[in-house]
Design a protein around this motif. Structure first.
Motif, short mmCIF file in Angstrom:
data_model
loop_
_atom_site.label_atom_id
_atom_site.label_comp_id
_atom_site.label_asym_id
_atom_site.label_seq_id
_atom_site.Cartn_x
_atom_site.Cartn_y
_atom_site.Cartn_z
N GLU A 122 0.83 -1.20 0.00
CA GLU A 122 0.00 0.00 0.00
C GLU A 122 0.87 1.25 0.00
OE1 GLU A 122 -3.24 2.30 2.88
OE2 GLU A 122 -2.18 0.54 3.64
N LEU A 123 0.58 2.18 -0.91
CA LEU A 123 1.21 3.50 -0.89
C LEU A 123 0.57 4.28 0.25
CD1 LEU A 123 3.02 5.74 -2.05
CD2 LEU A 123 1.14 6.31 -3.60
N VAL A 124 1.36 4.60 1.26
CA VAL A 124 0.85 5.27 2.45
C VAL A 124 0.92 6.78 2.28
CG1 VAL A 124 1.17 5.59 4.94
CG2 VAL A 124 1.50 3.34 3.91
N MET A 125 2.02 7.25 1.69
CA MET A 125 2.24 8.68 1.61
C MET A 125 3.13 8.98 0.42
SD MET A 125 3.96 10.96 4.60
CE MET A 125 2.43 10.93 5.51
N GLU A 126 2.85 10.09 -0.27
CA GLU A 126 3.69 10.54 -1.38
C GLU A 126 3.86 12.04 -1.28
OE1 GLU A 126 4.11 10.06 -6.18
OE2 GLU A 126 2.12 9.82 -5.31
N GLU A 127 5.09 12.50 -1.39
CA GLU A 127 5.39 13.93 -1.36
C GLU A 127 5.82 14.36 -2.75
OE1 GLU A 127 5.57 17.59 -0.80
OE2 GLU A 127 4.94 16.39 0.92
N LYS A 128 5.02 15.24 -3.36
CA LYS A 128 5.29 15.65 -4.74
C LYS A 128 6.19 16.87 -4.83
CE LYS A 128 1.29 13.35 -6.42
NZ LYS A 128 0.24 13.22 -7.35
N ASP A 129 6.27 17.67 -3.76
CA ASP A 129 7.11 18.87 -3.77
C ASP A 129 8.58 18.45 -3.67
OD1 ASP A 129 8.56 21.21 -3.18
OD2 ASP A 129 6.90 22.07 -2.04
N PRO A 130 9.40 18.76 -4.69
CA PRO A 130 10.79 18.30 -4.69
C PRO A 130 11.67 18.91 -3.59
CG PRO A 130 10.40 19.78 -6.54
CD PRO A 130 9.07 19.53 -5.89
N LYS A 131 11.18 19.93 -2.88
CA LYS A 131 11.95 20.51 -1.77
C LYS A 131 11.82 19.68 -0.50
CE LYS A 131 10.00 24.58 -1.97
NZ LYS A 131 9.08 24.82 -3.02
N PHE A 132 10.85 18.75 -0.48
CA PHE A 132 10.58 17.97 0.72
C PHE A 132 10.94 16.50 0.52
CE2 PHE A 132 8.08 21.71 1.28
CZ PHE A 132 8.01 21.91 2.65
N ARG A 133 11.30 15.85 1.63
CA ARG A 133 11.60 14.42 1.62
C ARG A 133 10.75 13.76 2.71
NH1 ARG A 133 13.13 17.20 5.34
NH2 ARG A 133 14.64 16.79 6.92
N VAL A 134 10.57 12.45 2.60
CA VAL A 134 9.77 11.72 3.59
C VAL A 134 10.63 10.66 4.26
CG1 VAL A 134 7.61 12.06 2.34
CG2 VAL A 134 8.93 9.99 1.95
N ASP A 135 10.25 10.29 5.47
CA ASP A 135 10.83 9.12 6.11
C ASP A 135 9.81 8.55 7.10
OD1 ASP A 135 11.03 10.46 8.55
OD2 ASP A 135 13.19 10.59 8.53
N ALA A 136 10.09 7.37 7.59
CA ALA A 136 9.21 6.71 8.54
C ALA A 136 10.07 6.20 9.69
CB ALA A 136 8.48 5.54 7.86
N THR A 137 9.64 6.47 10.91
CA THR A 137 10.37 6.02 12.10
C THR A 137 9.37 5.50 13.13
OG1 THR A 137 10.31 8.24 13.08
CG2 THR A 137 12.27 7.66 11.81
N ARG A 138 9.80 4.53 13.90
CA ARG A 138 8.96 4.02 14.98
C ARG A 138 9.27 4.79 16.25
NH1 ARG A 138 9.66 -1.87 17.43
NH2 ARG A 138 11.06 -0.67 18.69
N SER A 139 8.24 5.09 17.03
CA SER A 139 8.45 5.78 18.30
C SER A 139 9.24 4.88 19.24
CB SER A 139 7.13 6.17 18.95
OG SER A 139 6.39 5.02 19.32
N ARG A 140 9.96 5.48 20.14
CA ARG A 140 10.75 4.70 21.11
C ARG A 140 9.85 3.78 21.93
NH1 ARG A 140 15.98 5.68 23.50
NH2 ARG A 140 16.10 4.66 25.52
N SER A 141 8.62 4.20 22.18
CA SER A 141 7.67 3.38 22.94
C SER A 141 7.21 2.17 22.15
CB SER A 141 6.45 4.22 23.32
OG SER A 141 5.71 4.57 22.15
N GLY A 142 7.33 2.25 20.82
CA GLY A 142 6.84 1.18 19.96
C GLY A 142 5.36 1.27 19.67
N ASP A 143 4.69 2.30 20.17
CA ASP A 143 3.25 2.43 20.01
C ASP A 143 2.84 3.14 18.72
OD1 ASP A 143 2.93 1.17 22.43
OD2 ASP A 143 2.67 3.03 23.57
#
Length: 174
Positions: free
Chosen positions: A29-50
């Motif tokens: 599944e495509l969750v998120m797409e950023e079309k503006d070339p000035k911006f980048r995306v990333d995904a991180t898990r919270s330290r709590s894991g929640d």
């Protein structure tokens, strides 16, 4: 479930995808797409894991979305919630602690950043915890079960502020 990034021709991470282990990649599944070339995306898990945080950022502007880990079974895209929409020249980062998010931000001309909290259930309702200071720069908030460590810099020295759930605050200079 894993989340992974796709890169455009300029090697800018611009898409976040969700993959369920054991499933065919064609069902990712495509969750998120950023079309503006000035911006980048990333995904991180919270330290709590929640939570999983989906960070969209440029050199001077941030936007953070989140997904509760207990919502992974359904469509991640439908379950995403935004902490605060991007505003030009407003940077912020988010950490999870208990029933609230800790938000480090330069909003309202807080050039050295300030620390805010917001309930996880109402992430747009920010309340100031540590105000902006011209003498201290807040760098990061590290969350632990019973306390939070705020990394800061003052007079050229690294410092740590430890805030316990009881409200007690201790500062340590390095």
């Amino acid at each position: 479930t894993i989340f992974y990034l796709k890169f455009d021709e300029a090697w800018r991470p611009y898409q976040v995808w969700k993959h369920v282990l054991g499933e065919k990649t064609s069902s990712d599944e495509l969750v998120m797409e950023e079309k503006d070339p000035k911006f980048r995306v990333d995904a991180t898990r919270s330290r709590s894991g929640d939570y999983v945080f989906f960070n969209i950022g440029s050199a001077t502007t941030d936007e953070v979305w989140f997904l509760s880990m207990d919502k992974l079974k359904g469509s991640a895209k439908r379950e995403l919630k935004c902490v605060a929409k991007r505003e030009q020249n407003v940077e912020y980062s988010v950490a999870h602690h208990g029933q609230e998010f800790l938000i480090l931000t330069n909003k309202d001309n807080a050039t050295n950043f300030k620390l805010m909290t917001a309930p996880c259930s109402d992430p747009g309702n920010w309340k100031e915890v540590i105000p902006h200071s011209k003498d201290l720069t807040l760098l990061r908030a590290h969350t632990f079960k019973d306390f939070v460590v705020i990394e800061q810099r003052g007079e050229g020295l690294s410092q740590f502020r430890i805030r316990y759930k009881s409200g007690v605050c201790v500062c340590v200079n390095q």
